[in-house]
Scaffold this motif. Structure first.
Motif, mmCIF file in Angstrom:
data_model
loop_
_atom_site.group_PDB
_atom_site.id
_atom_site.type_symbol
_atom_site.label_atom_id
_atom_site.label_comp_id
_atom_site.label_asym_id
_atom_site.label_seq_id
_atom_site.Cartn_x
_atom_site.Cartn_y
_atom_site.Cartn_z
ATOM 1 N N UNK A 5 51.521 41.093 34.840
ATOM 2 C CA UNK A 5 50.338 41.776 34.905
ATOM 3 C C UNK A 5 49.771 40.109 34.273
ATOM 4 N N UNK A 6 49.573 39.710 33.331
ATOM 5 C CA UNK A 6 48.409 38.965 32.988
ATOM 6 C C UNK A 6 48.719 37.743 32.942
ATOM 7 N N UNK A 13 40.940 36.031 37.190
ATOM 8 C CA UNK A 13 39.464 35.369 36.327
ATOM 9 C C UNK A 13 39.086 33.905 37.544
ATOM 10 N N UNK A 14 40.217 33.524 37.581
ATOM 11 C CA UNK A 14 40.216 32.048 38.102
ATOM 12 C C UNK A 14 39.113 32.139 39.505
ATOM 13 N N UNK A 15 39.782 32.620 40.181
ATOM 14 C CA UNK A 15 39.216 32.909 41.233
ATOM 15 C C UNK A 15 38.208 33.455 41.957
ATOM 16 N N UNK A 20 32.899 33.811 43.080
ATOM 17 C CA UNK A 20 31.120 33.197 42.329
ATOM 18 C C UNK A 20 30.720 31.667 42.629
ATOM 19 N N UNK A 21 31.039 31.036 42.571
ATOM 20 C CA UNK A 21 30.766 28.988 43.213
ATOM 21 C C UNK A 21 30.087 29.693 44.229
ATOM 22 N N UNK A 22 30.857 29.996 45.085
ATOM 23 C CA UNK A 22 30.473 29.967 46.341
ATOM 24 C C UNK A 22 29.677 31.949 47.368
ATOM 25 N N UNK A 33 41.973 38.971 46.200
ATOM 26 C CA UNK A 33 42.548 39.527 45.902
ATOM 27 C C UNK A 33 43.786 40.047 45.790
ATOM 28 N N UNK A 34 44.459 40.419 47.574
ATOM 29 C CA UNK A 34 45.649 40.264 48.403
ATOM 30 C C UNK A 34 46.303 39.289 47.792
ATOM 31 N N UNK A 35 45.590 38.669 47.664
ATOM 32 C CA UNK A 35 45.843 36.892 48.128
ATOM 33 C C UNK A 35 47.410 37.188 47.104
#
Length: 124
Positions: A5-6, A13-15, A20-22, A33-35
């Protein structure tokens, strides 16, 4: 991360920073998220196999007698583990990339190249 889970939360968080950048849409974020939901448990499971394999190499290389055949078998197991892990990781990367537009993928690729060349941005 010390749990599956962690690890999933960390990947999320990385994703999110990348998305956000794009300026990814809610739908794109959901697809990514599903991936992550699909790939994270698979990769976490391989982590345990890798730990076991490291232990096996340790035991083989610290034994009183070196067993070349057993070491070769462990080496082949390591290659198989890497192959399985890379299939999951690359498959997830491709699935996530398909959620983005070509311009978003290019923007993200440029940011990654900049990160590899210059390192993380200075903290403000």
């Amino acid at each position: 991360p010390s749990t599956a889970e962690e690890a999933r939360a960390h990947a999320g968080q990385i994703a999110e920073r990348a998305l956000d950048r794009v300026a990814a849409s809610a739908e794109q974020r959901a697809r990514v998220g599903q991936v992550l939901d699909r790939a994270s448990p698979q990769l976490w499971g391989l982590r345990g196999e890798a730990r076991d394999l490291r232990g096996e190499f340790h035991d083989l290389l610290t034994a009183d007698v070196i067993d070349r055949a057993a070491i070769e078998a462990a080496r082949k197991d390591a290659l198989d583990l890497f192959d399985r892990g890379s299939k999951v990781a690359v498959g997830a990367l491709v699935d996530a990339a398909e959620a983005l537009t070509p311009d978003q993928r290019r923007t993200l690729a440029a940011a990654i190249q900049r990160f590899h060349r210059e390192g993380p941005p200075a903290a403000k």
